[in-house]
Design an enzyme around this catalytic site. Sequence first.
Site, mmCIF file in Angstrom:
data_model
loop_
_atom_site.group_PDB
_atom_site.id
_atom_site.type_symbol
_atom_site.label_atom_id
_atom_site.label_comp_id
_atom_site.label_asym_id
_atom_site.label_seq_id
_atom_site.Cartn_x
_atom_site.Cartn_y
_atom_site.Cartn_z
ATOM 1 N N GLU A 4 -6.549 -10.143 -2.967
ATOM 2 C CA GLU A 4 -7.279 -10.172 -1.695
ATOM 3 C C GLU A 4 -8.775 -9.961 -1.902
ATOM 4 O O GLU A 4 -9.431 -9.245 -1.149
ATOM 5 C CB GLU A 4 -6.738 -9.085 -0.745
ATOM 6 C CG GLU A 4 -5.251 -9.152 -0.487
ATOM 7 C CD GLU A 4 -4.748 -8.043 0.455
ATOM 8 O OE1 GLU A 4 -5.579 -7.445 1.178
ATOM 9 O OE2 GLU A 4 -3.531 -7.796 0.473
ATOM 10 N N GLU A 17 0.809 -1.218 0.000
ATOM 11 C CA GLU A 17 0.000 0.000 0.000
ATOM 12 C C GLU A 17 0.845 1.272 0.000
ATOM 13 O O GLU A 17 0.489 2.280 0.614
ATOM 14 C CB GLU A 17 -0.990 -0.016 1.175
ATOM 15 C CG GLU A 17 -1.945 -1.195 1.117
ATOM 16 C CD GLU A 17 -2.834 -1.355 2.343
ATOM 17 O OE1 GLU A 17 -2.692 -0.554 3.281
ATOM 18 O OE2 GLU A 17 -3.646 -2.294 2.359
#
Length: 572
Positions: free
Chosen positions: A447, A344
């Site tokens: 994910e 991220e």
Amino acid sequence: MPHYGRTTTHTQLRQATSYPYCLKTPLKPQYDGGIVVNPELSQGLTGWKGYGKARIRIGVADEDGNKYITAAATDLAASAHLNVSFHSFAQDFHLDKDMLYSFSAWLRVREGEAHIKARIQPKYSNVSIIIGRVEAREGCWSMLKGGFIVDVSGPATLYFESDLAIAEIWGDSISLQPFTYEEWRSHQNETIEKVRKTKVKLQVVDKMGRPVHNAKVSIKQIEPHFPVGTAITEHILNTTAYQNWFLPRFRYAVFSRDLKWQAVEKVRGVINYTVPDRLLEFVKEHKVKVRGHTILWENPDKLPPWVQNLTENSEYFQAAVNMRVESVVNRYKGQFIHWDVLNENMHFSFFEDKLGPDTLVNLFKKVHEIDPETTLFLNEYFTIEKALDKAASPPLYLKTIAELRQKGFSGTIGIGLQTHLTWLSLPYMRASLDVLASTKLPVWVTELDVSVYSPDRVWALDNAMREVHSHPTVQGMLVWGDWHPQPKGCWRMCFTDDNFKNLDTGDKLDKFLNEVKHGDGVHGTTDSNGYFEASLFHGEYEAHLENSKLGSERFLVLPTLEPQDPVILEVV
């Protein structure tokens, strides 16, 4: 439902998957512009209007006479002072809540660079919808590709917004094409036939080599080619029911939290790899491949508290980072199929703020030096889920990859797409994947889950899995069903209850897996020449003859442009 005047072919439905970055002259509009009036500006300003306080006009390129539309604020000083950035050209449409809309436009700016959003403003709503983004610049044309759905049918306005209030936006080859859900699903199925399956001929012969007709053939998949996996937790090690649910379904996994820094080094200098070691031993025993998630996490809230306390001393902080990278990568090098290097990093900047702007490329180089055979991934959210978030949007993702290359990282870069959904826009997801496909890099959905707050959770899960599987650029998919005992439960989505009985999400997952694995087998009867033909998902198979003591054969079905040689089953 409105009539749109023509039928769109499945080939047209994925036009311009090869996404050009910046061209001297824009390409023709997708779908001939679809329902856009005057998409190439050949009729002057017909169909177009100004939005906000914009002055619009037609420009003509000196080199080839190409016409385009331009828009700038009538009062540049006031726009800059008020930071009003939506002065643009616009067009009105009537939109249908039962349709899916694919959008594209070629854009540039008169001077400099600007981040431009395309928006839809429904007449009966105060909230506009961001439908796509692009980094536009002077001197060449960039393609904005997006898509959307609407909740309510009615009139709406398409317009553009720049992050630079004084930018003069140019546009050309603008397209908006509606599709029914039936057309969309039909195209998914057609694409799957082309990119995930191959037609295979089997021939049954006797020991003299003569064809055997009316022989009943049964084909079973042994190993799929397209990876589908899920997140697992340490509880799988001691929970037989968990193992019995996981192992028949998956050959790919990711440790949901047990490899992360805060899990293995809660106290500085006290490193404990017991759980990830045991998990790795478990998956190896069962021939399950694993992604390495994650070496570092850019979000400071996801780091051990002691790491944050080191930030006042840059030397200690750098030493701690180096030790973490060297420790975890050396321990597990060659044992994971991927590494998420700095999770991220487009949404957060904790490490860059402390260690400088070259932190990302330095980490990629360091990990690659230690473990050169493992693909190194970026891993981000809100890239293909929705256009509302700029940070890791497709154009910013491309920009991050370009910066890694410019700063000297030459290894393979993987594109990780977390795909945490609350609601699903299939057109935006497909458009975003099309943009990322231009890199020719490995793309994985890492994910995938759907929030409990989603209005139609099971539908969204099913359609997201199918959209991902049907897109040619995606090389694998992991769903995020990280089970923990109550009261913790799962993070966002469970597939089972605490007794490992399927929930509705689990049933939908199983239906999808059954389809892509040919779970019911493939059965047929040979023709007069002893042949039986089947369209099979890529993978490893075993074929045998039913109700007899006749032969069996293992064979591979791989992506190929050439017809495969027939698989021969010989009568014993």
